[in-house]
Motif scaffolding. Structure first.
Motif, PDB file in Angstrom:
ATOM      1  N   GLN A 132       0.839  -1.187   0.000  1.00 50.56           N
ATOM      2  CA  GLN A 132       0.000   0.000   0.000  1.00 50.56           C
ATOM      3  C   GLN A 132       0.883   1.250   0.000  1.00 50.56           C
ATOM      4  O   GLN A 132       1.884   1.329   0.703  1.00 50.56           O
ATOM      5  CB  GLN A 132      -0.901   0.011   1.236  1.00 50.56           C
ATOM      6  CG  GLN A 132      -2.079   0.951   1.126  1.00 50.56           C
ATOM      7  CD  GLN A 132      -3.062   0.775   2.258  1.00 50.56           C
ATOM      8  OE1 GLN A 132      -2.763   1.117   3.404  1.00 50.56           O
ATOM      9  NE2 GLN A 132      -4.230   0.247   1.962  1.00 50.56           N
ATOM     10  N   ILE A 133       0.494   2.233  -0.820  1.00 48.60           N
ATOM     11  CA  ILE A 133       1.205   3.506  -0.864  1.00 48.60           C
ATOM     12  C   ILE A 133       0.200   4.631  -0.680  1.00 48.60           C
ATOM     13  O   ILE A 133      -1.011   4.420  -0.717  1.00 48.60           O
ATOM     14  CB  ILE A 133       1.969   3.693  -2.195  1.00 48.60           C
ATOM     15  CG1 ILE A 133       0.987   3.767  -3.374  1.00 48.60           C
ATOM     16  CG2 ILE A 133       2.999   2.604  -2.397  1.00 48.60           C
ATOM     17  CD1 ILE A 133       1.643   4.198  -4.677  1.00 48.60           C
ATOM     18  N   ARG A 134       0.734   5.846  -0.474  1.00 48.81           N
ATOM     19  CA  ARG A 134      -0.105   7.020  -0.271  1.00 48.81           C
ATOM     20  C   ARG A 134      -0.036   7.935  -1.481  1.00 48.81           C
ATOM     21  O   ARG A 134       1.020   8.105  -2.088  1.00 48.81           O
ATOM     22  CB  ARG A 134       0.358   7.794   0.975  1.00 48.81           C
ATOM     23  CG  ARG A 134      -0.108   7.207   2.294  1.00 48.81           C
ATOM     24  CD  ARG A 134       0.516   7.945   3.467  1.00 48.81           C
ATOM     25  NE  ARG A 134       1.934   7.625   3.603  1.00 48.81           N
ATOM     26  CZ  ARG A 134       2.408   6.606   4.324  1.00 48.81           C
ATOM     27  NH1 ARG A 134       1.573   5.800   4.945  1.00 48.81           N
ATOM     28  NH2 ARG A 134       3.700   6.396   4.402  1.00 48.81           N
ATOM     29  N   ASN A 135      -1.141   8.541  -1.784  1.00 47.43           N
ATOM     30  CA  ASN A 135      -1.177   9.584  -2.803  1.00 47.43           C
ATOM     31  C   ASN A 135      -0.636  10.890  -2.242  1.00 47.43           C
ATOM     32  O   ASN A 135      -0.785  11.156  -1.046  1.00 47.43           O
ATOM     33  CB  ASN A 135      -2.612   9.786  -3.301  1.00 47.43           C
ATOM     34  CG  ASN A 135      -2.978   8.796  -4.384  1.00 47.43           C
ATOM     35  OD1 ASN A 135      -2.215   8.575  -5.306  1.00 47.43           O
ATOM     36  ND2 ASN A 135      -4.152   8.184  -4.264  1.00 47.43           N
ATOM     37  N   PRO A 136       0.002  11.709  -3.106  1.00 50.08           N
ATOM     38  CA  PRO A 136       0.166  11.551  -4.551  1.00 50.08           C
ATOM     39  C   PRO A 136       1.367  10.677  -4.898  1.00 50.08           C
ATOM     40  O   PRO A 136       2.303  10.575  -4.107  1.00 50.08           O
ATOM     41  CB  PRO A 136       0.407  12.986  -5.026  1.00 50.08           C
ATOM     42  CG  PRO A 136       1.123  13.621  -3.871  1.00 50.08           C
ATOM     43  CD  PRO A 136       0.521  13.021  -2.632  1.00 50.08           C
ATOM     44  N   ILE A 137       1.357  10.092  -6.095  1.00 52.03           N
ATOM     45  CA  ILE A 137       2.518   9.325  -6.530  1.00 52.03           C
ATOM     46  C   ILE A 137       3.588  10.227  -7.118  1.00 52.03           C
ATOM     47  O   ILE A 137       4.764   9.870  -7.140  1.00 52.03           O
ATOM     48  CB  ILE A 137       2.126   8.223  -7.534  1.00 52.03           C
ATOM     49  CG1 ILE A 137       1.405   8.814  -8.757  1.00 52.03           C
ATOM     50  CG2 ILE A 137       1.274   7.163  -6.858  1.00 52.03           C
ATOM     51  CD1 ILE A 137       1.190   7.822  -9.877  1.00 52.03           C
ATOM     52  N   LEU A 138       3.194  11.411  -7.629  1.00 55.40           N
ATOM     53  CA  LEU A 138       4.132  12.433  -8.079  1.00 55.40           C
ATOM     54  C   LEU A 138       3.806  13.709  -7.305  1.00 55.40           C
ATOM     55  O   LEU A 138       2.920  14.466  -7.679  1.00 55.40           O
ATOM     56  CB  LEU A 138       4.023  12.690  -9.583  1.00 55.40           C
ATOM     57  CG  LEU A 138       4.304  11.507 -10.513  1.00 55.40           C
ATOM     58  CD1 LEU A 138       4.131  11.922 -11.970  1.00 55.40           C
ATOM     59  CD2 LEU A 138       5.702  10.944 -10.282  1.00 55.40           C
ATOM     60  N   PRO A 139       4.491  13.966  -6.181  1.00 56.44           N
ATOM     61  CA  PRO A 139       4.166  15.133  -5.356  1.00 56.44           C
ATOM     62  C   PRO A 139       4.642  16.423  -5.982  1.00 56.44           C
ATOM     63  O   PRO A 139       5.584  16.457  -6.777  1.00 56.44           O
ATOM     64  CB  PRO A 139       4.909  14.838  -4.050  1.00 56.44           C
ATOM     65  CG  PRO A 139       6.064  13.981  -4.460  1.00 56.44           C
ATOM     66  CD  PRO A 139       5.569  13.146  -5.609  1.00 56.44           C
ATOM     67  N   GLY A 140       3.988  17.520  -5.595  1.00 54.15           N
ATOM     68  CA  GLY A 140       4.301  18.811  -6.185  1.00 54.15           C
ATOM     69  C   GLY A 140       3.669  18.934  -7.554  1.00 54.15           C
ATOM     70  O   GLY A 140       2.942  18.054  -8.026  1.00 54.15           O
ATOM     71  N   PHE A 141       3.947  20.037  -8.208  1.00 52.44           N
ATOM     72  CA  PHE A 141       3.331  20.389  -9.488  1.00 52.44           C
ATOM     73  C   PHE A 141       3.608  19.324 -10.551  1.00 52.44           C
ATOM     74  O   PHE A 141       4.670  19.272 -11.148  1.00 52.44           O
ATOM     75  CB  PHE A 141       3.861  21.772  -9.881  1.00 52.44           C
ATOM     76  CG  PHE A 141       3.746  22.146 -11.330  1.00 52.44           C
ATOM     77  CD1 PHE A 141       2.622  21.840 -12.076  1.00 52.44           C
ATOM     78  CD2 PHE A 141       4.768  22.840 -11.943  1.00 52.44           C
ATOM     79  CE1 PHE A 141       2.538  22.202 -13.411  1.00 52.44           C
ATOM     80  CE2 PHE A 141       4.696  23.215 -13.267  1.00 52.44           C
ATOM     81  CZ  PHE A 141       3.569  22.885 -14.010  1.00 52.44           C
ATOM     82  N   ASN A 142       2.614  18.426 -10.763  1.00 53.36           N
ATOM     83  CA  ASN A 142       2.645  17.387 -11.800  1.00 53.36           C
ATOM     84  C   ASN A 142       1.209  17.164 -12.262  1.00 53.36           C
ATOM     85  O   ASN A 142       0.544  16.215 -11.846  1.00 53.36           O
ATOM     86  CB  ASN A 142       3.246  16.081 -11.277  1.00 53.36           C
ATOM     87  CG  ASN A 142       4.754  16.119 -11.184  1.00 53.36           C
ATOM     88  OD1 ASN A 142       5.459  16.000 -12.178  1.00 53.36           O
ATOM     89  ND2 ASN A 142       5.256  16.308  -9.972  1.00 53.36           N
ATOM     90  N   ALA A 143       0.733  18.039 -13.117  1.00 54.24           N
ATOM     91  CA  ALA A 143      -0.689  18.102 -13.453  1.00 54.24           C
ATOM     92  C   ALA A 143      -1.011  17.368 -14.747  1.00 54.24           C
ATOM     93  O   ALA A 143      -0.142  17.098 -15.570  1.00 54.24           O
ATOM     94  CB  ALA A 143      -1.120  19.557 -13.566  1.00 54.24           C
TER      95      ALA A 143
END
Length: 548
Positions: A3-14
């Motif tokens: 199990q992992i936590r969101n986000p998978i790409l933290p910070g500005f990755n839209a």
């Protein structure tokens, strides 16, 4: 499964677009006015992601000088046609007001690392384009259609036309195949085919707190008609303001080798009572499944903070201090700059230093020397050492926490009108539309010679600057505690749902005399810190972001 936590790409990755080729997953995300264009991350397990390339990295592909804030590269779509990769994207030249100047292109590459081709121009009728490879060999180009007239819906639907690769242009009839649900603002189309159905996944509701992923399908005919999903929106937080994951929408889905399904989507994590997303629009992931030939998000439509994926996330990299040096001749991949492809006019790596050539003022939409990396943690420290000998008040260089021309903090080494050096704090806080400096009077005199150490500390919404002269023991506080939460979409200086990037921190130099005065930086440090926000109790789990 782990199990992992969101986000998978933290910070500005839209605006994520996901693709699997064999055992490799790739996600392409928007970069807007930041250069080079488009971020592509790679993973083997959906948990651990590494930035592999920003493919739009030369003038023949992309020149954004003059593009306003939050314009530039919107919503890329990454696909594979069996022999090569295709990347579709928009270069937005204007977005505010009735008109939008949105130019859509395609580039290709034999492998993800490139070389990526020069662009094929496709059209300018709207934005958020995608390319669908049908099983009969045809390729279909879809984008939202913008109607500048005063109509109930300027977001006029999803327009479809065939793309002929041999001639490099659109051919045949074009048709609006889906007008969107009552939520409105339909954009971000992605087409798929499964079990004889064509599926159309779109984004709706704007990019803020009413965002959503909407799914529709058509039996056998790509032209439609498209019927909407029984739930209409398969992912959204719009009716759940207390959910841990907010602003969820603009998605794309992928199948794993063992037949599981996942949806990537943009998301935000608001802080403060003003619900400001200081880390911008991030990239999240949800498990999905099929039922009655419809895709559903597991436990949806509200996105989950925790998800099961094939891999185990290595959190040590996320919390590690990043110390950047400039002695290997290449700028670290974490850094970007603004708009220009002519990098030799704004920076160089020489003698183990990053040399910034002062150009236009900070916030210029044309040519400014600003090199920065994303803020990816709620709390962090940053520091650098600068060697700079300004001659007057129109030359300045230093450390900046930056969102856009209307929202930034900038601790500079400059001089007064008599050429006496000083450290000066400048800030622009919610200054749209004037773009004025809110503060430009906090300063302290310093010796005419010697390097200056500049630092900042952000703890959630509180920002404190520091400085020291070369040889000093320790840092001195500089100025008052400032409101770091203004470095967010919600304060980006546009109408609602109109700011799209995220907070950056980095080094900058300006020479408003036009003499390209050089500032030399020894290193740059980004040091994540665990803060109360990281332990914030929400609907699931003990922390907002990935701490063990």
């Amino acid at each position: 499964m782990p199990q992992i936590r969101n986000p998978i790409l933290p910070g500005f990755n839209a605006d994520p677009s996901i693709l699997r080729v064999g055992d490799d997953y790739y996600i392409a995300t928007s970069t807007f006015e930041w250069y080079p264009g488009v971020q592509i991350h790679h993973s083997k397990d959906l948990a651990n992601w590494d930035l592999v390339i920003r493919p739009l990295n030369r003038k023949s592909q992309l020149d954004m000088r003059g593009n306003p804030d939050s314009c530039g590269i919107w919503a890329p779509c990454l696909t594979h046609g069996g022999e090569k990769f295709y990347l579709v994207y928009t270069d937005v030249k204007r977005k505010d007001g009735s008109f939008k100047d949105t130019h859509n292109y395609i580039v290709t590459a034999p492998k993800i690392e490139g070389p990526w081709s020069d662009p094929y121009y496709v059209n300018s009728s709207g934005f958020d384009p995608s390319l669908f490879h049908d099983d009969d060999g045809k390729k279909w180009f879809a984008n939202m259609l913008w109607d500048h007239r005063k109509r109930p819906r300027k977001f006029a639907g999803i327009r479809l036309q065939e793309w002929d690769e041999k001639s490099g242009k659109l051919v045949g009839p074009r048709k609006t195949v889906y007008h969107g649900s009552e939520l409105d603002l339909v954009e971000g189309p992605h087409l798929y085919k499964r079990n004889g159905y064509y599926y159309l996944l779109t984004a709706e509701g704007g990019t803020s707190y009413h965002h959503a992923c909407t799914l529709a399908r058509s039996k056998t005919d790509i032209w439609g008609p498209y019927e909407e999903h029984p739930d209409i929106h398969i992912l959204t937080s719009k009716d759940h303001p207390n959910a841990a994951v907010q602003r969820a929408g603009h998605g794309d889905y992928v199948e794993t080798p063992d037949g599981k399904w996942f949806l990537v989507h943009l998301m935000g994590r608001p802080t403060t009572q003003n619900r400001r997303c200081v880390l911008g629009r991030e990239c999240g992931l949800q498990e999905a499944y099929w039922e009655d030939d419809w895709l559903y998000v597991k436990k949806g439509p509200v996105p989950s903070l925790y998800i099961d994926v094939p891999g185990t996330y290595d959190e040590s990299k996320y919390w590690a201090e990043q110390r950047y040096t400039f002695d290997n001749g290449e700028l670290h991949k974490d850094f970007q700059w603004l708009r220009t492809p002519e990098t030799d006019r704004i920076f160089a790596l020489k003698g183990g230093k990053l040399q910034l050539y002062g150009r236009e003022s900070i916030g210029s939409w044309f040519e400014q020397a600003l090199v920065a990396r994303r803020q990816t943690h709620f709390s962090y420290d940053a520091e650098t050492v600068v060697d700079f000998s300004p001659e007057d008040e129109r030359q300045f260089a230093g450390l900046t926490a930056y969102y856009c021309r209307y929202n930034f903090f900038y601790l500079t080494v400059t001089a007064d009108a008599h050429g006496e050096r000083e450290v000066l704090l400048m800030s622009s806080e919610n200054s749209y539309p004037e773009g004025k400096l809110n503060h430009c009077d906090t300063h302290v005199s310093i010796p005419q010679e010697g390097k200056v150490r500049l630092a900042l500390s952000i703890r959630a919404s509180k920002l404190q600057f520091f400085y020291a002269m070369e040889g000093d023991q320790g840092l001195r506080k500089f100025g008052a505690v400032l409101d770091a939460s203004i470095l967010s979409d919600e304060c980006g200086g546009h109408q609602a749902d109109g700011s799209f990037t995220g907070a950056f921190v980095g080094m900058a130099a300006s020479d408003c005399n036009g003499e390209a005065k050089t500032a030399k930086f020894d290193y740059f440090v980004y040091r994540p810190e665990l803060s109360s926000l990281d332990r914030y109790e929400v609907t699931a789990g003990p922390r907002y972001i990935g701490a063990a």
